[in-house]
Write a protein that holds these residues in place. Sequence first.
Motif, mmCIF file in Angstrom:
data_model
loop_
_atom_site.group_PDB
_atom_site.id
_atom_site.type_symbol
_atom_site.label_atom_id
_atom_site.label_comp_id
_atom_site.label_asym_id
_atom_site.label_seq_id
_atom_site.Cartn_x
_atom_site.Cartn_y
_atom_site.Cartn_z
ATOM 1 N N ALA A 155 -7.534 3.724 -4.488
ATOM 2 C CA ALA A 155 -7.388 3.453 -5.919
ATOM 3 C C ALA A 155 -6.057 3.981 -6.445
ATOM 4 C CB ALA A 155 -8.547 4.100 -6.684
ATOM 5 N N MET A 156 -4.999 3.890 -5.622
ATOM 6 C CA MET A 156 -3.731 4.512 -5.955
ATOM 7 C C MET A 156 -2.569 3.554 -5.659
ATOM 8 S SD MET A 156 -2.459 8.223 -4.528
ATOM 9 C CE MET A 156 -2.147 7.637 -2.857
ATOM 10 N N TYR A 157 -1.604 3.488 -6.596
ATOM 11 C CA TYR A 157 -0.438 2.621 -6.447
ATOM 12 C C TYR A 157 0.798 3.365 -6.936
ATOM 13 C CZ TYR A 157 -3.999 -0.896 -5.807
ATOM 14 O OH TYR A 157 -5.071 -1.580 -5.326
ATOM 15 N N TRP A 158 1.933 3.068 -6.327
ATOM 16 C CA TRP A 158 3.146 3.809 -6.665
ATOM 17 C C TRP A 158 4.369 2.888 -6.558
ATOM 18 C CZ3 TRP A 158 -0.050 4.525 -2.514
ATOM 19 C CH2 TRP A 158 0.442 4.093 -1.273
ATOM 20 N N ARG A 159 5.460 3.340 -7.158
ATOM 21 C CA ARG A 159 6.696 2.567 -7.115
ATOM 22 C C ARG A 159 7.386 2.730 -5.758
ATOM 23 N NH1 ARG A 159 7.808 0.435 -12.034
ATOM 24 N NH2 ARG A 159 6.883 1.513 -13.844
ATOM 25 N N ARG A 160 8.035 1.663 -5.329
ATOM 26 C CA ARG A 160 8.775 1.691 -4.067
ATOM 27 C C ARG A 160 9.822 2.805 -4.071
ATOM 28 N NH1 ARG A 160 10.441 -1.483 0.019
ATOM 29 N NH2 ARG A 160 9.138 -3.208 -0.651
ATOM 30 N N SER A 161 10.480 3.003 -5.207
ATOM 31 C CA SER A 161 11.523 4.026 -5.287
ATOM 32 C C SER A 161 10.964 5.406 -4.973
ATOM 33 C CB SER A 161 12.168 4.017 -6.676
ATOM 34 O OG SER A 161 11.176 4.190 -7.692
ATOM 35 N N LEU A 162 9.752 5.702 -5.421
ATOM 36 C CA LEU A 162 9.115 6.986 -5.125
ATOM 37 C C LEU A 162 8.799 7.086 -3.636
ATOM 38 C CD1 LEU A 162 7.768 9.652 -6.036
ATOM 39 C CD2 LEU A 162 5.674 8.330 -6.452
ATOM 40 N N TYR A 163 8.273 6.011 -3.077
ATOM 41 C CA TYR A 163 7.933 5.989 -1.649
ATOM 42 C C TYR A 163 9.167 6.259 -0.796
ATOM 43 C CZ TYR A 163 6.148 4.118 2.796
ATOM 44 O OH TYR A 163 5.767 3.955 4.103
ATOM 45 N N GLU A 164 10.285 5.650 -1.153
ATOM 46 C CA GLU A 164 11.505 5.825 -0.374
ATOM 47 C C GLU A 164 12.049 7.238 -0.523
ATOM 48 O OE1 GLU A 164 13.870 2.626 -1.876
ATOM 49 O OE2 GLU A 164 12.973 1.137 -0.503
ATOM 50 N N ARG A 165 11.949 7.814 -1.718
ATOM 51 C CA ARG A 165 12.403 9.198 -1.905
ATOM 52 C C ARG A 165 11.567 10.168 -1.077
ATOM 53 N NH1 ARG A 165 11.988 8.338 -7.521
ATOM 54 N NH2 ARG A 165 10.608 10.157 -7.757
ATOM 55 N N ALA A 166 10.281 9.865 -0.947
ATOM 56 C CA ALA A 166 9.362 10.762 -0.234
ATOM 57 C C ALA A 166 9.446 10.612 1.280
ATOM 58 C CB ALA A 166 7.931 10.515 -0.698
ATOM 59 N N GLY A 167 10.107 9.568 1.761
ATOM 60 C CA GLY A 167 10.257 9.385 3.199
ATOM 61 C C GLY A 167 9.194 8.539 3.861
ATOM 62 N N GLY A 168 8.254 8.019 3.082
ATOM 63 C CA GLY A 168 7.258 7.105 3.625
ATOM 64 C C GLY A 168 6.114 7.791 4.345
ATOM 65 N N VAL A 169 5.255 6.982 4.949
ATOM 66 C CA VAL A 169 4.080 7.462 5.670
ATOM 67 C C VAL A 169 4.515 8.077 7.002
ATOM 68 C CG1 VAL A 169 1.955 6.740 6.839
ATOM 69 C CG2 VAL A 169 2.533 5.794 4.592
ATOM 70 N N ASP A 170 3.948 9.238 7.313
ATOM 71 C CA ASP A 170 4.242 9.911 8.583
ATOM 72 C C ASP A 170 3.378 9.291 9.676
ATOM 73 O OD1 ASP A 170 4.506 11.585 10.775
ATOM 74 O OD2 ASP A 170 4.395 13.435 9.615
ATOM 75 N N PRO A 171 3.974 8.573 10.637
ATOM 76 C CA PRO A 171 3.175 7.872 11.645
ATOM 77 C C PRO A 171 2.527 8.792 12.677
ATOM 78 C CG PRO A 171 5.510 7.645 12.141
ATOM 79 C CD PRO A 171 5.422 8.322 10.799
ATOM 80 N N SER A 172 2.861 10.076 12.653
ATOM 81 C CA SER A 172 2.283 10.999 13.635
ATOM 82 C C SER A 172 0.904 11.502 13.235
ATOM 83 C CB SER A 172 3.221 12.195 13.832
ATOM 84 O OG SER A 172 3.235 13.043 12.692
ATOM 85 N N LEU A 173 0.497 11.257 11.975
ATOM 86 C CA LEU A 173 -0.762 11.790 11.478
ATOM 87 C C LEU A 173 -1.920 10.845 11.779
ATOM 88 C CD1 LEU A 173 0.556 13.111 8.045
ATOM 89 C CD2 LEU A 173 -0.045 14.485 10.048
ATOM 90 N N CYS A 174 -3.088 11.427 12.015
ATOM 91 C CA CYS A 174 -4.289 10.630 12.318
ATOM 92 C C CYS A 174 -5.122 10.321 11.077
ATOM 93 C CB CYS A 174 -5.163 11.365 13.340
ATOM 94 S SG CYS A 174 -4.422 11.535 14.961
ATOM 95 N N PHE A 175 -5.321 11.332 10.202
ATOM 96 C CA PHE A 175 -6.217 11.169 9.065
ATOM 97 C C PHE A 175 -5.594 11.581 7.725
ATOM 98 C CE2 PHE A 175 -9.202 11.930 12.656
ATOM 99 C CZ PHE A 175 -9.844 10.709 12.630
#
Length: 269
Positions: A155-175
């Motif tokens: 139930a969460m949505y965010w701006r692309r600019s915020l996602y890019e500043r944060a570095g995106g999803v960490d693919p090493s995480l499982c959960f």
Amino acid sequence: MNRSLLPKISIVTPSFNQGDYLEETLRSVLEQDYPNLEYIVMDGGSTDGSVDIIRKYADRISHWKSAKDAGQADAIRSGFARATGGILGWLNSDDTLARGTLSKVGEYFAAHSGVDLVYGDLNLVDINGKLLYTARPLLRLGILVYENSFIPQQAMYWRRSLYERAGGVDPSLCFAMDFDLVVHFLLEGASVRKLPGVLANYRWHPAAKSSTIRDVLEKEVDELIHRHLPAAAAEPAWRRFLKKMYYRGMRYTLEPRSLASALMSRIRN
């Protein structure tokens, strides 16, 4: 609002052998009647008929792929790398959107240019879609770190600019990839608003109660707190306990209905 002014929303659905629920997930997105939707489905090489379900809706899906990946977080990150929308979100392949969610989200972002992230309540449902209870989260850093690490990712949505500043999803995480992402967002100073009402349905599986899954999740959350907030991680247990009680009181004060949700959660667990 003029529907032509609504921002493009890109949603990524990662999936692997979730054929029992996938079609309901796809339809919950595609039947939103949102005029500027980009929908991306990343399947990890399912063998249970999921691909046939995806093909059934292929003409309405912006992009889909079925191939072996490195896990859920990798699939989500890869999906977002293809996304072109200014607003992003992901929906797992056994969860669903509530009716009208995307219009509500799009209209809010269009009218509030200074807001980076929006979220809402979500219903927890059983494997048959029957309502168990409604979760009423609050995205405050102190609450997440000291009191309740639950993220309303569905139930969460965010701006692309915020996602890019944060570095995106960490693919090493499982959960805990959603916890990691939100902590990054908040540390980046994201402007966050909670929208009224239920935005999604989170399907609660009996397997999610297993000690193995819980142990891995809790371990990842603890490691992320040590990584991102070392001062908080280094606090003595008694201080962390006091802060836990403080932030629990804050959560119940700001969102009184969350007390009933907490009681239902304890019963279910």
